[in-house]
Design a protein around this motif. Structure first.
Motif, PDB file in Angstrom:
ATOM      1  N   ALA A   1       7.524  34.529   0.000  1.00  0.00           N
ATOM      2  CA  ALA A   1       8.269  34.908  -1.194  1.00  0.00           C
ATOM      3  C   ALA A   1       8.648  33.704  -2.051  1.00  0.00           C
ATOM      4  N   SER A   2       8.856  32.544  -1.419  1.00  0.00           N
ATOM      5  CA  SER A   2       9.233  31.338  -2.160  1.00  0.00           C
ATOM      6  C   SER A   2       8.077  30.769  -2.959  1.00  0.00           C
TER       7      SER A   2
ATOM      8  N   LYS B   1      -3.985  43.182   5.663  1.00  0.00           N
ATOM      9  CA  LYS B   1      -3.030  42.205   6.194  1.00  0.00           C
ATOM     10  C   LYS B   1      -2.348  41.435   5.060  1.00  0.00           C
ATOM     11  N   THR B   2      -1.211  40.865   5.368  1.00  0.00           N
ATOM     12  CA  THR B   2      -0.496  40.025   4.400  1.00  0.00           C
ATOM     13  C   THR B   2      -0.957  38.584   4.572  1.00  0.00           C
ATOM     14  N   PRO B   3      -1.423  37.944   3.527  1.00  0.00           N
ATOM     15  CA  PRO B   3      -1.906  36.558   3.657  1.00  0.00           C
ATOM     16  C   PRO B   3      -0.746  35.597   3.915  1.00  0.00           C
ATOM     17  N   PRO B   4      -0.970  34.550   4.710  1.00  0.00           N
ATOM     18  CA  PRO B   4       0.083  33.550   4.905  1.00  0.00           C
ATOM     19  C   PRO B   4       0.366  32.763   3.626  1.00  0.00           C
ATOM     20  N   CYS B   5      -0.615  32.762   2.719  1.00  0.00           N
ATOM     21  CA  CYS B   5      -0.467  32.083   1.434  1.00  0.00           C
ATOM     22  C   CYS B   5      -1.257  32.896   0.412  1.00  0.00           C
ATOM     23  N   GLY B   6      -0.579  33.420  -0.587  1.00  0.00           N
ATOM     24  CA  GLY B   6      -1.297  34.239  -1.543  1.00  0.00           C
ATOM     25  C   GLY B   6      -0.396  34.891  -2.576  1.00  0.00           C
ATOM     26  N   ILE B   7      -0.991  35.851  -3.306  1.00  0.00           N
ATOM     27  CA  ILE B   7      -0.306  36.501  -4.426  1.00  0.00           C
ATOM     28  C   ILE B   7      -0.699  37.971  -4.471  1.00  0.00           C
ATOM     29  N   ARG B   8       0.252  38.804  -4.909  1.00  0.00           N
ATOM     30  CA  ARG B   8      -0.067  40.192  -5.237  1.00  0.00           C
ATOM     31  C   ARG B   8       0.337  40.415  -6.700  1.00  0.00           C
ATOM     32  N   TYR B   9      -0.647  40.681  -7.540  1.00  0.00           N
ATOM     33  CA  TYR B   9      -0.370  40.955  -8.945  1.00  0.00           C
ATOM     34  C   TYR B   9      -0.036  42.435  -9.114  1.00  0.00           C
ATOM     35  N   LEU B  10       1.015  42.713  -9.881  1.00  0.00           N
ATOM     36  CA  LEU B  10       1.506  44.088 -10.047  1.00  0.00           C
ATOM     37  C   LEU B  10       1.004  44.742 -11.320  1.00  0.00           C
ATOM     38  N   HIS B  11       0.404  43.974 -12.212  1.00  0.00           N
ATOM     39  CA  HIS B  11      -0.176  44.511 -13.441  1.00  0.00           C
ATOM     40  C   HIS B  11      -1.485  43.791 -13.722  1.00  0.00           C
ATOM     41  N   SER B  12      -2.335  44.446 -14.487  1.00  0.00           N
ATOM     42  CA  SER B  12      -3.620  43.833 -14.830  1.00  0.00           C
ATOM     43  C   SER B  12      -3.424  42.755 -15.888  1.00  0.00           C
ATOM     44  N   SER B  13      -4.413  41.892 -16.008  1.00  0.00           N
ATOM     45  CA  SER B  13      -4.393  40.850 -17.032  1.00  0.00           C
ATOM     46  C   SER B  13      -4.985  41.346 -18.338  1.00  0.00           C
ATOM     47  N   GLY B  14      -5.359  42.644 -18.387  1.00  0.00           N
ATOM     48  CA  GLY B  14      -5.918  43.222 -19.599  1.00  0.00           C
ATOM     49  C   GLY B  14      -7.214  42.540 -19.999  1.00  0.00           C
TER      50      GLY B  14
ATOM     51  N   THR C   1       0.845  -1.188   0.000  1.00  0.00           N
ATOM     52  CA  THR C   1       0.000   0.000   0.000  1.00  0.00           C
ATOM     53  C   THR C   1       0.882   1.241   0.000  1.00  0.00           C
ATOM     54  N   THR C   2       0.655   2.098  -0.967  1.00  0.00           N
ATOM     55  CA  THR C   2       1.398   3.350  -1.089  1.00  0.00           C
ATOM     56  C   THR C   2       0.524   4.482  -0.568  1.00  0.00           C
ATOM     57  N   THR C   3       1.084   5.298   0.306  1.00  0.00           N
ATOM     58  CA  THR C   3       0.339   6.391   0.939  1.00  0.00           C
ATOM     59  C   THR C   3       0.974   7.727   0.579  1.00  0.00           C
ATOM     60  N   ALA C   4       0.150   8.660   0.136  1.00  0.00           N
ATOM     61  CA  ALA C   4       0.612  10.013  -0.200  1.00  0.00           C
ATOM     62  C   ALA C   4       0.013  11.006   0.791  1.00  0.00           C
ATOM     63  N   LYS C   5       0.873  11.770   1.457  1.00  0.00           N
ATOM     64  CA  LYS C   5       0.418  12.794   2.402  1.00  0.00           C
ATOM     65  C   LYS C   5       0.845  14.166   1.898  1.00  0.00           C
ATOM     66  N   PRO C   6      -0.106  15.115   1.804  1.00  0.00           N
ATOM     67  CA  PRO C   6       0.249  16.454   1.318  1.00  0.00           C
ATOM     68  C   PRO C   6       1.144  17.182   2.321  1.00  0.00           C
ATOM     69  N   VAL C   7       2.158  17.873   1.820  1.00  0.00           N
ATOM     70  CA  VAL C   7       3.068  18.589   2.719  1.00  0.00           C
ATOM     71  C   VAL C   7       3.198  20.067   2.385  1.00  0.00           C
ATOM     72  N   SER C   8       2.938  20.468   1.150  1.00  0.00           N
ATOM     73  CA  SER C   8       3.069  21.888   0.823  1.00  0.00           C
ATOM     74  C   SER C   8       2.343  22.200  -0.475  1.00  0.00           C
ATOM     75  N   LEU C   9       2.088  23.498  -0.671  1.00  0.00           N
ATOM     76  CA  LEU C   9       1.448  24.017  -1.877  1.00  0.00           C
ATOM     77  C   LEU C   9       2.354  25.074  -2.489  1.00  0.00           C
ATOM     78  N   LYS C  10       2.631  24.948  -3.775  1.00  0.00           N
ATOM     79  CA  LYS C  10       3.423  25.952  -4.467  1.00  0.00           C
ATOM     80  C   LYS C  10       2.533  26.741  -5.412  1.00  0.00           C
ATOM     81  N   LEU C  11       2.607  28.073  -5.315  1.00  0.00           N
ATOM     82  CA  LEU C  11       1.828  28.945  -6.179  1.00  0.00           C
ATOM     83  C   LEU C  11       2.727  29.569  -7.240  1.00  0.00           C
ATOM     84  N   GLU C  12       2.313  29.461  -8.483  1.00  0.00           N
ATOM     85  CA  GLU C  12       3.001  30.120  -9.594  1.00  0.00           C
ATOM     86  C   GLU C  12       1.978  31.029 -10.266  1.00  0.00           C
ATOM     87  N   PRO C  13       2.159  32.370 -10.167  1.00  0.00           N
ATOM     88  CA  PRO C  13       1.125  33.323 -10.559  1.00  0.00           C
ATOM     89  C   PRO C  13       0.744  33.295 -12.035  1.00  0.00           C
TER      90      PRO C  13
END
Length: 361
Positions: free
Chosen positions: A278-279, A301-314, A256-268
């Motif tokens: 920042a990472s 407030k600054t979110p513990p997990c999130g993004i700040r976009y510096l330009h619009s998506s048009g 039996t193989t078990t997968a446990k989540p450990v982190s989330l990576k955000l790429e904007p």
């Protein structure tokens, strides 16, 4: 009558390949059924590869969070050098059934036009190997296909991993079928003989992980230079298990193989953005959630997990990619177990970023 030297040296690569291709069996069959939690399906696999390969009769049964067909799962190993086993040896047939299958194939090959010279000699050696105890220093021969031991063991044969794209790797298990008594393990030289570690790797390959769509606030559209909060609830984010097992008379193992989540990576989806932290790697919380839901009063407030976009998506959108890293471990028959390389799985979602509209009075 054992003879000195390796069977590969005596027969030669081409002749050995011919011997292995003599057994032409049916294509593998698959069957599926629900698990009850809609997280995968039970499947049975009898082998894989092209029609000239040897297929073991013993089926690998998959259960838990696995793909519903013979394809691979959606988990990707973080170790680029790790790959599932391309082939293995597994129980094939009992002595009487093996004699019927093998002797029929040998006679058919001998009667095929053009089967003379080296090819004919190779077929003759294989026939003597199973009928007249013709063997090599590391491979004993058999008397009448071991029919006097029918029910006391099985012949084992090679199985190709149907999900391995490299034909050469897939066919690298190229030893002749060999006998194993019930309760015994194959000789040590058969390193690819099916074992819990191999089953764990195959379960890993078929593991089906949940989608990784994060909750965002603001939800519909965010604004330039304002933080966008991101989180995953613990109810959506739990460990996943996949099991592979093989059971035939006198032999049964599972892993039996078990997968446990450990982190989330955000790429904007754009370089004109900042991530929190920042990472871009958001760690898992003690309650198995990631990040924190936006609440009234959090605007400054600054979110513990999130993004700040510096330009619009048009007129378009940014493709936010959220990738989960999963820690993979396994347990198996006889107390075996250990770790496998971390797995990753990511999905993308559209994010609209708008300019803040100023009102002139």
């Amino acid at each position: 009558m054992p003879v000195s030297g390796s069977r590969r040296v005596l027969l030669g690569t081409g002749a050995l390949t011919l011997l292995l291709s003599v057994l032409v069996l049916t294509e593998p069959a698959y069957a599926t059924g629900p698990t009850g939690k809609d997280k995968g399906a039970d499947t049975e696999q009898s082998g894989g590869g092209d029609s000239t390969s040897i297929y073991a009769a013993a089926k690998i049964q998959y259960s838990g969070a696995v793909t519903k067909t013979g394809g691979t799962g959606n988990v990707t190993s973080s170790d680029v050098n790790w790959t599932p086993p391309p082939c293995w040896y597994a129980p094939y047939l009992g002595a009487k059934d093996f004699k019927k299958e093998m002797s029929g194939q040998i006679e058919g090959a001998k009667n095929t036009p053009g089967m003379g010279g080296t090819a004919g000699a190779a077929i003759g050696e294989m026939q003597r190997h199973y009928e007249d105890e013709y063997g090599w220093t590391d491979t004993p021969g058999y008397k009448d296909y071991n029919v006097d031991k029918d029910g006391e063991g099985m012949f084992w044969a090679a199985v190709e991993n149907p999900d391995e794209p490299d034909v050469l790797k897939r066919s690298s298990c190229n030893d002749l079928p060999f006998w194993v008594d019930n309760g015994d393990t194959p000789p040590a030289r058969y390193e690819e003989a099916i074992k819990p570690e191999i089953l764990a790797a195959l379960a890993y390959q078929r593991m089906q992980l949940p989608d990784t769509k994060v909750t965002l606030a603001p939800e519909a559209a965010t604004k330039v230079n304002l933080p966008t909060w991101a989180w995953l609830d613990k109810a959506v984010f739990d460990e996943v298990q996949a099991t592979a097992a093989i059971n035939v008379p006198g032999f049964g193992i599972q892993a039996t193989t078990t997968a446990k989540p450990v982190s989330l990576k955000l790429e904007p989806g754009t370089t004109d953005a900042e991530t929190f932290p920042a990472s871009g790697q958001c760690a898992i919380n003690a309650d198995n959630s990631i990040g924190r839901p936006y609440a009234k009063g959090d605007a400054d407030k600054t979110p513990p997990c999130g993004i700040r976009y510096l330009h619009s998506s048009g007129d378009g959108v940014f493709k936010l990619r959220a990738t989960i890293t999963w820690k993979i471990s396994w347990t198996g028959t006889g107390g075996a177990g250990g770790d496998l390389p971390d797995g990753t799985f990511g999905t993308t979602q559209d994010v609209t970023v708008q300019e803040i509209q100023a009102v002139n009075r």
